[in-house]
Design a protein around this motif. Structure first.
Motif, mmCIF file in Angstrom:
data_model
loop_
_atom_site.group_PDB
_atom_site.id
_atom_site.type_symbol
_atom_site.label_atom_id
_atom_site.label_comp_id
_atom_site.label_asym_id
_atom_site.label_seq_id
_atom_site.Cartn_x
_atom_site.Cartn_y
_atom_site.Cartn_z
ATOM 1 N N PHE B 177 0.903 -1.098 0.082
ATOM 2 C CA PHE B 177 0.044 0.114 -0.036
ATOM 3 C C PHE B 177 0.914 1.318 0.037
ATOM 4 C CE2 PHE B 177 -4.610 1.068 1.593
ATOM 5 C CZ PHE B 177 -4.694 2.252 0.884
ATOM 6 N N LEU B 178 1.862 1.350 0.855
ATOM 7 C CA LEU B 178 2.692 2.530 0.813
ATOM 8 C C LEU B 178 3.487 2.636 -0.050
ATOM 9 C CD1 LEU B 178 3.947 2.137 4.671
ATOM 10 C CD2 LEU B 178 2.723 3.958 3.731
ATOM 11 N N TYR B 179 3.970 1.756 -0.820
ATOM 12 C CA TYR B 179 4.777 1.868 -2.023
ATOM 13 C C TYR B 179 3.940 2.408 -3.168
ATOM 14 C CZ TYR B 179 9.565 -0.336 -1.786
ATOM 15 O OH TYR B 179 10.900 -0.560 -1.740
ATOM 16 N N THR B 180 2.756 2.090 -3.318
ATOM 17 C CA THR B 180 2.129 2.546 -4.308
ATOM 18 C C THR B 180 1.459 4.027 -4.054
ATOM 19 O OG1 THR B 180 1.295 0.304 -4.412
ATOM 20 C CG2 THR B 180 0.266 1.663 -5.888
ATOM 21 N N LEU B 181 1.333 4.024 -2.739
ATOM 22 C CA LEU B 181 0.717 5.515 -2.378
ATOM 23 C C LEU B 181 1.626 6.519 -2.610
ATOM 24 C CD1 LEU B 181 -1.968 6.698 -1.520
ATOM 25 C CD2 LEU B 181 -1.285 6.292 0.754
ATOM 26 N N LEU B 182 3.095 6.219 -2.435
ATOM 27 C CA LEU B 182 4.080 7.004 -2.259
ATOM 28 C C LEU B 182 4.147 7.499 -3.758
ATOM 29 C CD1 LEU B 182 6.122 8.401 -0.496
ATOM 30 C CD2 LEU B 182 7.727 6.866 -1.626
ATOM 31 N N GLY B 183 3.911 6.706 -4.712
ATOM 32 C CA GLY B 183 3.919 6.933 -6.185
ATOM 33 C C GLY B 183 2.830 7.848 -6.488
ATOM 34 N N PHE B 186 2.060 11.626 -5.451
ATOM 35 C CA PHE B 186 2.831 12.668 -6.256
ATOM 36 C C PHE B 186 2.403 12.579 -7.752
ATOM 37 C CE2 PHE B 186 6.050 12.052 -2.882
ATOM 38 C CZ PHE B 186 6.220 13.349 -2.588
ATOM 39 N N MET B 187 1.645 11.486 -8.014
ATOM 40 C CA MET B 187 1.264 11.642 -9.448
ATOM 41 C C MET B 187 -0.123 12.601 -9.405
ATOM 42 S SD MET B 187 -0.258 8.522 -11.695
ATOM 43 C CE MET B 187 -1.315 8.016 -10.888
ATOM 44 N N LEU B 188 -0.493 12.517 -8.120
ATOM 45 C CA LEU B 188 -1.693 13.554 -8.110
ATOM 46 C C LEU B 188 -1.196 15.113 -8.437
ATOM 47 C CD1 LEU B 188 -4.755 13.946 -7.325
ATOM 48 C CD2 LEU B 188 -4.264 14.074 -4.862
ATOM 49 N N LEU B 189 0.005 15.511 -7.835
ATOM 50 C CA LEU B 189 0.314 16.518 -7.981
ATOM 51 C C LEU B 189 0.464 16.964 -9.447
ATOM 52 C CD1 LEU B 189 3.043 17.210 -5.009
ATOM 53 C CD2 LEU B 189 0.313 17.950 -5.043
ATOM 54 N N VAL B 190 1.114 16.070 -9.972
ATOM 55 C CA VAL B 190 1.260 16.360 -11.448
ATOM 56 C C VAL B 190 -0.091 16.385 -12.247
ATOM 57 C CG1 VAL B 190 2.497 15.229 -13.473
ATOM 58 C CG2 VAL B 190 3.431 14.941 -11.701
ATOM 59 N N THR C 444 0.568 12.829 3.425
ATOM 60 C CA THR C 444 -0.591 11.936 2.909
ATOM 61 C C THR C 444 -0.201 10.465 3.186
ATOM 62 O OG1 THR C 444 -1.305 13.558 1.610
ATOM 63 C CG2 THR C 444 -2.106 11.326 1.191
ATOM 64 N N VAL C 445 1.208 10.140 2.595
ATOM 65 C CA VAL C 445 1.422 8.639 2.659
ATOM 66 C C VAL C 445 1.808 8.248 4.238
ATOM 67 C CG1 VAL C 445 3.331 7.052 2.055
ATOM 68 C CG2 VAL C 445 2.708 8.831 0.772
ATOM 69 N N VAL C 446 2.324 9.315 5.034
ATOM 70 C CA VAL C 446 2.403 8.982 6.428
ATOM 71 C C VAL C 446 1.253 8.820 7.216
ATOM 72 C CG1 VAL C 446 3.528 9.715 8.516
ATOM 73 C CG2 VAL C 446 4.809 10.402 6.400
ATOM 74 N N SER C 447 0.153 9.559 6.847
ATOM 75 C CA SER C 447 -0.925 9.312 7.732
ATOM 76 C C SER C 447 -1.518 8.030 7.329
ATOM 77 C CB SER C 447 -1.817 10.604 7.149
ATOM 78 O OG SER C 447 -2.414 10.032 5.944
ATOM 79 N N LEU C 448 -1.096 7.345 6.371
ATOM 80 C CA LEU C 448 -1.789 6.122 6.122
ATOM 81 C C LEU C 448 -1.096 5.085 7.546
ATOM 82 C CD1 LEU C 448 -3.061 4.512 3.591
ATOM 83 C CD2 LEU C 448 -0.891 3.573 3.157
ATOM 84 N N PHE C 449 0.040 5.358 7.777
ATOM 85 C CA PHE C 449 0.564 4.507 8.727
ATOM 86 C C PHE C 449 -0.380 4.389 10.019
ATOM 87 C CE2 PHE C 449 4.886 5.633 7.315
ATOM 88 C CZ PHE C 449 5.141 4.491 6.914
#
Lengths: 101, 532, 498, 685
Positions: B177-183, B186-190, C444-449
């Motif tokens: 989940f984290l890996y994908t969300l991290l990507g 930032f995609m959302l910003l673009v 946002t990612v951190v909040s997921l934790f």
């Protein structure tokens, strides 16, 4: 006539004393008193500045409201401190730290 | 309601139906799901048959097929202008094959989940939600819609891995989940940046329409991603930066070395059907995203970074294969082999030649079928003895002959035996990569040569596994108890495996089944990349 | 005094004409009085009457607000510029009314409060009062009104936090809250007095205030403004004025926490916006910046986002975790404040609506869990997914929304904030704004934790104790369900809010 | 029979190719067909043979047939596949189908009683299909596909007895080594495609084809508008040759072939002696124009070296199949050498003759093994039935086997009147002529080959004498008199047929001179070296005489009674017996190092890559909560590096949350002051 700067200096001094009291006293009531000092510093300012605001005299009105609200706040705070004493048997804020990380 | 909407929302309807059915009927949930998936399969087959090969798609709405464009969100944001989001679906040669792939892989995954016992309601509901999201990603042409479906995939997967997975499922699920969300964050910003940069030529307002984003004329003069303005962020061209951000977002899904570490964990811990979906479909979303978004919207940046893409591709091929060679867990081995195989996709894409991109597309489709098959096969023995350590098995060929046949088909097909789809795919990815130097000068020739070493390594780990697990005299870690449990594949399993093997075989012998459908789009895409 | 006599009638008539525009507030005042009276004469634990009256009054006031929203086109300045009634204010007021109604429902569903021997009459009495304060905060347009309204809300809040005081922690929370709050408001008042001294006016809508300020030395202005911001920041609980909030949120009764982390915070934003807009407007018109709000708020926003999210990771107490989460959301909303434009407030309003729903729902669910299992530790949520099926499912959706993932309202809200910040970046090219965006994305990612600790425990882990097969649904469960559905609908069709 | 049109012939070729595939698919898929596998297979392959004859008669020395169909379109490029039958492929088609048919017949007896025999027939079918496909296709990619399929079916057949550990090791090795070669092939394909945009063999390599039209100027290699550095032309040649090296078991990729002997002997004879291993030679002949002089010298050297090396190894081996395997490698080396020196036609000629006599050698050896194996099973004894040290005197029991094998051996040695004489001497002569024109250093090559040829005579003699002469050593070993039988008719007749093909008349009417052999006349001659007449007499004479002397020595040493000097301690002997230690070298160099690399990569993955993410900032965490972190909180879903950093920051800010009101106020005021000072007075300071 006392120059405006004198009022401001006194008010600043009051404010600082208030902050000092708030930060250093080991008694909740004393903290409350410190807050009163700070409030009064502000109120003094308002009254002093109000002299130069002939038309609306907003400063004076402001001061009045502030006094009233400060009184209300102090009343509520005192009641709360009383309550605290009931459970903690102390009003030393340094000892009241059950809620923490 | 058009076919695409039907394809997307059919699973949702079935999912809701399952949620509403009383728990006493929980043994029947799978039939509801099966019905939905079968229907989906029929629809996608219909779409495939009626697909017009000559229409190219890519950047022109009129050449897309089954287009559906309904105003969805219209919000006045004052000075920010009107927020215009369309419910905009459509398919072209790049997306249509994936619809077919998805529906077949979903069917297989459903067959693989036949024996799931725990919390059936939740399982099938999440499964169908995932199905919906995947279909949506492949048919969305509005970036906002795309993003919604893209993110919607995460949740069901998190729970599917986390609730029905193996021992370290919690870790694997959150890592994924984290890996994908991290990507994707930032995609959302673009995406927002693109929204402000692009105007709809018809209405003049900002738009999320991906097709408009592909036309440089639609960019506002001074906007951040304007081709002409060439704005910079931290001294890097804004367009290049945006390309990198999007690429990383999708590359995590692909996955590429070194953003791959979620994959072995997720695959290993996930239950078999989820591994099938992960490997069969979700990895392809990465590749599809790179083609549909990165290459099409930022062709200039793509060409600028092609060398690095190629390098990453080669690195993934070799690194994944080497890692696979070192595994003792069969599922982990296959997971790493996925990394290796997906490296060919990246290499093909980076070449920006018609052979390379077609090869990459083919590799994605082929890998979809084959990795599903491989994970299904792992699932077969894992289901029986709850073990999949390679050294614990020997000589399975004697007690499970039919199973061994399927394993051999799957292994040899994945190592690129001619006659199966992977061969055509890998050969053309490599040919494209090699050709790139002559055609557009993007990739040096050694990359293709280095990539081809992956084929050798692929053969090594698969054959070694075959030798260790299946040949020789039967010797099992669990002794006779295992021997009794390790029954040969049953009818349901044979059906699933055969259909996958046949797809791979069909594509290997008649690559035109896939190439014909995507050719126009691939050419159009290359054209698009070379215009600028 | 004589010199003012000619103006007296004029002033009076102006005041009288203004009354028709404050009907919602008048309704609240009447409700307030009525509740006191009823509570006095029908005492006892049965608070049905008081709650019904309070609820009715609030709803009437909300209806009046709604009526106003239909008739008011552009801003009206009332009572010599003390308050301003415009669409933004009405929007805020509607949110407050909505939150307060939910608050009433919440109180009714909380058994701990119901069992309290003092009865709930006093609490219901406070509701119209605090709502009045909130409404005034939304409309305040001079410093005096700002101060009065903030104090009104604060005092009522102190009382609510300490209301039950059934245990030490609550009293501790209320003491911290009261003292911290009083100190902050004293500091603010001092800052206001300086501002008054520098400009000679307390009006915020008066453009002169800035023009006057531009003659004063920059550090002096900065000091005055910073001190004033302390009071507003206390309501928003942004860094470094957040210290009170985790402790108070944890200690206060859950419904009160839910309310405090929602309505006063949003009201604080309303005041911040009022406070800032003249400065922005002046800056845009003349190009003179009397105070560098952009940098200040950017720094605050970044610090707040980071602190809120990162500190939340360590929390296991659900209320404390949600407290930090609400700090984090403050930071996020501040991002939009940096980028605010005259009309960009709409997206902020959307954000607050969604935030109100999510936050109230989250606390309601946490409260339900606590009531049924007695647990407020996230680690003890193990296996709850099977026990409280509907509630935990809703919790997951709400958490997804709080994280800001589609297809929920939280995502659209986050998108709007990002959008306005990006627009700001595109216009200014400021590195600060870019770092805001990046921080927003990373956090946002951190909040997921921490958000996902809840489903992690509730679904992925086996319970370490026996639960009955399933707990039934009560009234609150349906409210929660409704709120959850609302969040999803807002995520799919945000246009309905416009 | 000239009545067939081109289309018909193409269709026939297609049918001939597909028939074995039908056996493969039919036996495996059609229920109940397993028991009739042999019938089905033989029928199909025999039909293929018949068709091949027809095709051969219609094509040989006539217009080549080239038919194409569209396969698929990729990009702008229309990918065509088709059938190209010229003299070369017609000959190969005939050869393969003929030998395959014989081996099929032979196998009916040889494999009788194996429980999984249906798979054997199926795999053979797949092999024949792939091999036919390989020779008739007109497209390099398709050629590559069949090339791999051939390897695959060889994999299946080597590992036919998959419960034997050595067999599965061997088939893995065979496949992987071939894969390695395939990389070369693939690289070659990529280069060709990149330069010419086509993979059509006819377009590329025919007279006036693209290759002839491309030219190297300076450092660049031009073709129409394309160009690439000239070094790629050399690389292409080397790459294709590398592919051929693996398939034809040339040094250094030859080690799989001896191991491949783990398969059934009939398989060894068909695949690993006669046909598949010759595919490399075939490939080189098919794409000959691609090789530039540099590559040709490499080919010649590798060929000569392989011939020599394999021969030395064969000298000391004791396993009958292994000796034959090394002899195959050696002979393939001769063919490669021929290719390198431009003797394409002699090379193919040798391919054909070698196919017959080597197939025969294997089948005869198979008959011997078969009988010994029978004996072993019947008496329940334990000995290695492939070890020539256990044999001896078999000519008494198996006369036909002995005679046929003797004929094949003579052909292998290359004594006059045999087919081998014709082809091998043609190669030797031409290589000497070539060396003449090349200069002094190049002479090493033909001399190496000459030595290899002599050694061939010796090890063949050793084999024959040890197996067929003297007394049956088993009798000594077990102390009782065994008797063996002649092979069954099905096997025997095959041996006889093959023996006929070891004699000269079928290839050339002149038993001493190959230059008028019909095969050589029918194939293209690329050589430009001048003829040196003296060699045509000198070399055959030298070879034959020396061979006869060596045979006599062999007879003396191994024939009647063991009088061979004991060299087993000698380093040279060990070197030869251990097959030049190449297997071990490869294991250390490639297998171990790749596995080591793999393990390194994996631990790198675990520790570094994951670690960069996972452990950054962990040190601070360790200070706070090592133990808790590790067991419980690791799983708390907070593990990644982001998590660590996040937790670190979170923990840091948590320190300020002391629970004391006055601390809060103090922190607040301090932070405000800091901000204020930094913002407004930082310049002043």
């Amino acid at each position: 006539m006392i120059p405006l700067s004198h009022y401001m200096l006194i008010s600043a001094a009051l404010f600082s004393i208030g902050i000092y009291a708030v930060l250093s006293k080991r008694n909740a009531i004393m903290i409350l008193i410190g807050i009163e000092f700070m409030l009064n510093a502000a109120i003094l300012n308002f009254v002093a500045f109000s002299k130069h605001d002939k038309f609306a005299a907003s400063g004076q009105v402001f001061a009045l409201f502030a006094i009233v609200l400060a009184a209300a706040a102090v009343a509520v705070s005192l009641a709360i401190i009383l309550n605290v004493y009931k459970y903690y048997k102390t009003i030393d804020p340094t000892k009241i730290d059950k809620l923490r990380d | 309601m058009s076919l695409l909407s039907l394809l997307i929302f059919l699973p949702i309807v079935a999912g809701i139906l399952i949620l509403l059915l009383p728990s006493a009927w929980q043994q029947r949930y799978k039939y509801v799901a099966l019905g939905a998936v079968l229907l989906q399969m029929l629809i996608s087959a219909y779409i495939y048959i009626n697909f017009d090969n000559t229409l190219s798609g890519i950047a022109d709405q009129s050449t897309f097929q089954l287009v559906e464009r309904i105003p969805w969100i219209r919000l006045n944001l004052g000075a920010l202008g009107n927020l215009e989001i369309d419910y905009f679906l459509g398919i072209d040669g790049l997306s249509m094959p994936f619809l077919v792939l998805t529906s077949l892989v979903m069917l297989v995954a459903l067959l693989a989940s036949w024996d799931i016992q725990k919390n059936l309601k939740g399982y099938f509901a999440l499964f169908l939600l995932l199905d919906c999201a995947v279909m949506g990603v492949f048919s969305a042409l509005d970036f906002f819609l795309f993003y919604i479906f893209y993110e919607l995939m995460l949740l069901p997967l998190y729970f599917l891995i986390g609730m029905w997975g193996g021992v370290r499922r919690e870790y694997a699920a959150i890592k994924f989940f984290l890996y994908t969300l991290l990507g994707s964050v930032f995609m959302l910003l673009v995406i927002i940046g693109l929204y402000f940069s692009v105007t709809d030529p018809e209405t003049g307002g900002h738009t999320f329409n991906m097709l408009h984003m592909m036309n440089p004329a639609n960019y506002a003069q001074d906007s951040i991603f304007s081709v002409i303005a060439g704005q910079e962020i931290f001294g890097v061209s804004a367009r290049l930066l945006a390309f990198i951000v999007l690429f990383v977002a999708f590359a995590i899904k692909v996955p590429i070395v070194p953003l791959h570490t979620w994959l072995p964990d997720a695959h290993v811990e996930a239950p078999t059907p989820v591994s099938i979906i992960l490997a069969g479909v979700l990895l392809k979303i990465g590749g599809y995203g790179i083609l549909r978004v990165c290459l099409s919207i930022f062709p200039d940046a793509a060409i600028q970074s092609a060398w690095w893409l190629g390098l990453i591709g080669v690195a993934s091929i070799l690194y994944g294969a080497l890692n696979a060679l070192a595994q003792r867990d069969l599922k982990r081995l296959i997971a790493y082999s996925s990394i290796s195989h997906m490296g060919f996709v990246l290499l093909g894409i980076a070449s920006a030649t018609s052979e390379g991109i077609s090869g990459a597309m083919m590799q994605m489709i082929s890998h979809g079928f084959l990795s599903s098959m491989l994970f299904f096969l792992v699932g077969v023995i894992y289901e029986r003895v709850h073990n999949r350590e390679i050294p614990n098995f020997r000589g399975l060929a004697l007690i499970m002959p039919r199973y061994t046949v399927f394993v051999m088909i799957a292994f040899f097909a994945s190592l690129g035996l001619p006659g199966f789809s992977a061969f055509i795919a890998e050969a053309f990815s490599l040919i494209g990569a090699f050709n790139s130097q002559s055609i557009n000068g993007l990739l040096p020739r050694w990359m293709a040569v280095a990539g081809s070493v992956g084929i050798l390594l692929g053969a090594s780990y698969l054959l070694w596994t075959l030798q260790r697990m299946f040949f020789g005299e039967t010797r099992l870690w669990g002794g006779d108890e295992w021997k009794a449990k390790l029954t040969d594949v049953n009818g349901r399993e044979v059906f699933a495996l055969t259909s996958l093997a046949l797809m791979s075989l069909a594509l290997g012998i008649l690559p035109s089944l896939a190439f014909d459908k995507m050719n126009a789009s691939v050419l159009e895409l290359i054209q698009l990349m070379n215009i600028r | 005094m004589n010199e003012y006599l000619p103006y007296l009638s004029e002033l009076l008539s102006e005041a009288l004409s203004g009354i028709s525009f404050i009907l919602p507030e008048i309704a609240l005042v009447l409700t307030f009085l009525l509740v006191i009276v009823v509570d006095l004469f029908i005492p006892g634990k049965n608070s049905v009457n008081t709650s019904a009256i309070a609820l009715t009054g609030i709803i009437i006031s909300a209806y009046l607000n709604y009526q106003q929203s239909l008739s008011i086109e552009k801003g009206l300045s009332l009572f010599s510029g003390s308050i301003v009634l415009d669409r933004v204010a009405i929007g805020f007021k509607l949110i407050f009314a909505f939150v307060t109604v939910l608050f009433v429902v919440f109180i009714k569903g909380n058994t701990a409060l119901k069992r309290h021997n003092k009865g709930l009459g006093d609490l219901y009495m406070l509701l119209p009062a605090v709502l009045l304060g909130l409404n005034l905060m939304a409309m305040a347009s001079n410093l005096l009104m700002v101060y009065i309204s903030i104090e009104m809300v604060s005092i009522a809040s102190y009382l609510m936090v300490g209301y039950v005081s059934g245990e030490g922690k609550q009293t501790e929370a209320s003491m911290k809250y009261a003292l911290f709050g009083s100190a902050c408001s004293a500091i603010m008042l001092y800052g206001m007095s300086l501002l008054y001294g520098f400009t000679g006016t307390i009006s915020l809508s008066d453009g002169n205030i800035i023009a006057q300020l531009s003659h004063i030395a920059e550090p002096a202005i900065a000091l005055a403004i910073l001190l004033t911001l302390v009071g507003i920041g206390f309501k928003l609980s942004f860094v470094p004025l957040h210290f009170w909030s985790p402790d108070v949120y944890q200690g206060a009764p859950t419904p009160v926490t839910a309310f405090l982390s929602t309505a006063p915070k949003i009201a604080g934003f309303a005041i911040l916006i009022r406070f800032l807009i003249p400065f922005y407007g002046y800056g845009a018109a003349t190009g003179i910046q009397v105070f560098d709000f952009e940098t200040t708020i950017t720094v605050i926003a970044i610090a707040t986002m980071i602190l809120g999210n990162f500190a939340a990771i360590w929390q296991n107490n659900i209320k404390r975790m949600l407290a930090y989460s609400s700090i984090a959301h403050t930071g996020f909303a501040l991002m939009a404040i940096v980028a605010i434009y005259q009309n960009g407030i709409r997206s902020l309003l959307f954000y607050f609506t969604v935030y109100a729903i999510m936050n109230m729902a989250a606390f309601m669910i946490a409260d339900q869990v606590e009531q049924r299992t007695g647990e407020d530790d996230v680690r003890k949520y193990k296996g709850l997914g099977k026990f409280m099926k509907v509630e935990i499912l809703c919790f997951v959706v709400i958490l997804v929304s709080l994280t800001g993932l589609p297809p929920t309202g939280g995502f659209i809200a986050k998108l709007f904030i990002f959008t306005s910040a990006f627009e700001k970046y595109q216009a200014s090219g400021s590195v600060w704004v870019l770092s805001l965006l990046v921080t927003g994305a990373i956090t946002t990612v951190v909040s997921l934790f921490y958000y996902f600790k809840i489903p992690l425990n509730a679904y992925l882990r086996e319970p370490d104790r026996e639960y009955p097969v399933s707990s039934g649904l009560n009234f609150i469960s349906y409210v929660i369900l409704a709120l959850t559905i609302l969040i999803i609908v807002l995520g799919l069709f945000p246009s309905i809010l416009a | 029979m000239d009545t067939f049109t081109k289309e018909t012939i193409s269709l026939l070729a297609l049918i001939a190719t597909l028939l074995p595939l039908f056996s493969f698919a039919g036996i495996l898929l059609v229920p109940g067909s397993r028991d009739r596998g042999s019938f089905f297979s033989i029928l199909n392959i025999a039909t293929s043979l018949l068709i091949s004859v027809v095709i051969f008669l219609n094509v040989w020395n006539k217009q080549p047939i080239h038919q194409q169909f569209d396969w698929f379109i990729i990009g702008d490029w229309r990918f065509k596949i088709g059938i190209l039958i010229n003299n070369l492929s017609a000959l190969m088609l005939l050869l393969i189908s003929f030998i395959a048919t014989l081996v099929h017949v032979y196998s009916t007896k040889y494999m009788e009683g194996d429980p999984y025999i249906f798979r054997y027939w199926a795999y053979l079918g797949l092999f024949c299909f792939s091999m036919f496909g390989l020779v008739i296709t007109d497209n390099l990619l398709l050629l590559y596909m069949f090339w791999e399929l051939v390897g695959f079916s060889s994999y299946l057949l080597i590992g036919f007895w998959f419960t034997r550990e050595t067999a599965v090791q061997a088939n893995k090795k065979a496949f992987l080594m071939n894969r390695l070669g395939d990389l070369g092939f693939l690289t070659g394909i990529m280069i060709v495609f990149s330069q010419f945009q086509t993979l059509d063999v006819n377009l590329l390599f025919s007279e006036g084809g693209f290759f002839k039209r491309s030219l190297v100027q300076g450092d660049l290699w031009y073709f129409s508008s394309n160009h690439m550095p000239a070094v790629w032309l050399t690389i292409a040649g080397l790459a294709f040759f590398f592919g051929a090296t693996a398939k034809s078991a040339q040094f250094p990729l030859h080690t799989w072939l001896p191991d491949a002997m783990e398969g059934p002997t009939s398989v060894s004879s068909l695949i690993h002696a006669a046909t598949m291993v010759a595919a490399g030679v075939f490939l080189i002949a098919r794409i000959y124009p691609i090789f530039n002089p540099t590559v040709l010298i490499v080919i010649a050297s590798i060929g000569a070296f392989t011939a020599f090396m394999a021969a030395t190894i064969a000298l000391t081996q004791n396993d009958i199949k292994r000796i034959l395997a090394y002899s195959t490698i050696s002979q393939l080396g001769f063919m490669m050498l021929a290719m390198g020196v431009g003797a394409v036609a002699p090379a193919i000629f040798h391919l054909v003759t070698h196919a017959f006599f080597k197939c025969l050698l294997f089948l005869a050896a198979g008959a011997v093994i078969h009988e010994l194996h029978h004996l072993k099973d019947k008496k329940g004894l334990d000995f290695d039935h492939q070890d020539i040290r256990n044999m001896g005197g078999l000519r008494k029991f198996m006369p036909i086997t002995f005679i046929t094998m003797l004929l094949a051996s003579l052909a292998l040695i290359g004594l006059p009147f045999t087919s081998g004489y014709l082809s091998k001497d043609a190669i030797l002569i031409q290589s000497f002529e070539w060396a003449e024109s090349q200069g002094s250093i190049a002479r090493i090559i033909p001399y190496t080959a000459l030595f290899a040829s002599w050694m061939t005579a010796f090890y063949v003699a050793r084999l024959i004498f040890k197996v067929f002469f003297g007394e049956l050593r088993l009798n000594v070993l077990f102390g009782q008199a065994f008797s063996l039988h002649e092979a069954p008719v099905a096997m025997k007749s095959v041996l006889v047929v093959l023996a006929i093909f070891c004699l000269f008349p079928l290839f050339s009417l002149n038993p001493f001179h190959a230059s008028h052999a019909w095969i050589i006349e029918g194939l293209p001659y690329f050589s430009t070296t001048p003829t040196v007449e003296s060699y045509h007499i000198l070399i055959p004479a030298v070879v034959s005489i020396a061979a006869i002397i060596l045979i006599l020595i062999g007879y003396k040493w191994y024939g009647k009674n063991e009088k061979a000097p004991d060299y087993t301690k000698a380093a040279v002997f060990r070197f030869s017996q251990e097959q030049w230690y190449l297997n071990r070298l490869y294991k250390v160099m490639f297998v171990d190092s790749v596995l080591g690399l793999a393990r390194t990569a994996f631990s790198f993955d675990r520790t570094i890559v994951d670690g960069i993410v996972n452990f950054s900032g962990k040190i601070i965490i360790v200070l706070s909560a090592v133990s808790e972190w590790l067991d419980r909180k690791v799983v708390d879903g907070l593990v990644n590096g982001v998590a660590s950093v996040a937790r670190t920051i979170g923990n840091f800010v948590r320190h300020f949350q002391t629970g004391r009101l006055q601390h809060y106020l103090l922190f607040m005021i301090l932070i405000l002051l800091t901000f204020f000072v930094l913002k407004y007075f930082s310049q002043a300071i």
